[in-house]
Design a protein around this motif. Structure first.
Motif: not given
Length: 206
Positions: A54-63, A65-69, A164-167
């Motif tokens: 599954e591919v996560l665009d930057p906003p989705a990836a940011g969300e 990794f925020g949950r993972v953090r 997160l920074r990369r997103t």
């Protein structure tokens, strides 16, 4: 095994006899660092599953990794309750560099993050043990093992911060089975000169 391979003290660490004792004890536990770090990442991936590929665009990836953090921070915070913040800080200030630069385990940013997470402990300090007039908390194999585990979990957290920074730079990510999503290289975005991902850490240990 000589002193250098047992563990050397970073420039800003406290250098006292107990720090050298810590380094010697840590040398017997250092093989657990990478497994602990990988387990932290794997547990976070299991807690927040994605479909492989599954591919996560930057906003989705940011969300994501925020949950993972938040997940990893909660795990670390729970572990910090073992000791009061002052005791954690005393140990972390004596944490040696175990890998002679091959692993980014004790870089300045990682050390700062370790101390920040240690401060989440709410356990009170009822007294400060002293030896020869100096504060001196106990050192045992079990205690050193716990400090190193905190270090490994924080390194995993640091890696999530990096993602997160990369997103924020517009990088998309692709989900991987049993692991956190991997970034999809973008030629328009400058790649980092160093990496602290689990994969690169594993490579540097071989």
């Amino acid at each position: 095994m000589n002193r250098r391979t047992k563990g050397r003290l970073p420039a800003k660490a406290v250098a006292d006899p107990l720090a050298l004792q810590f380094a010697d004890l840590a040398a017997t536990q250092q093989q657990h660092l990478l497994p602990w770090m990988l387990k932290t990442i794997r547990d976070a991936a299991i807690a927040h599953p994605l479909t492989a590929g599954e591919v996560l665009d930057p906003p989705a990836a940011g969300e994501y990794f925020g949950r993972v953090r938040e997940h990893i921070e909660a795990q670390i915070s729970a572990m910090t309750q073992s000791y009061p913040p002052v005791q954690w800080l005393w140990y972390l200030r004596r944490l040696p560099d175990l890998f002679d630069g091959r692993l980014a385990t004790t870089g300045p940013s990682d050390r700062a993050l370790m101390e920040l997470m240690a401060a989440t402990s709410t356990r009170p300090c009822t007294h400060l043990p002293t030896t020869d007039g100096q504060t001196a908390f106990p050192l045992t194999d079990g205690i050193v093992r716990r400090v190193l585990r905190l270090s490994a979990m924080t390194i995993a957290l640091s890696d999530v911060h990096s993602s997160l920074r990369r997103t924020g730079k517009g990088i998309s990510f692709r989900a991987a089975a049993g692991a956190l999503p991997k970034d999809i290289p973008d030629p328009a975005v400058r790649q980092p000169s160093t990496s602290t991902t689990a994969a690169s850490l594993r490579e540097r240990t071989h």
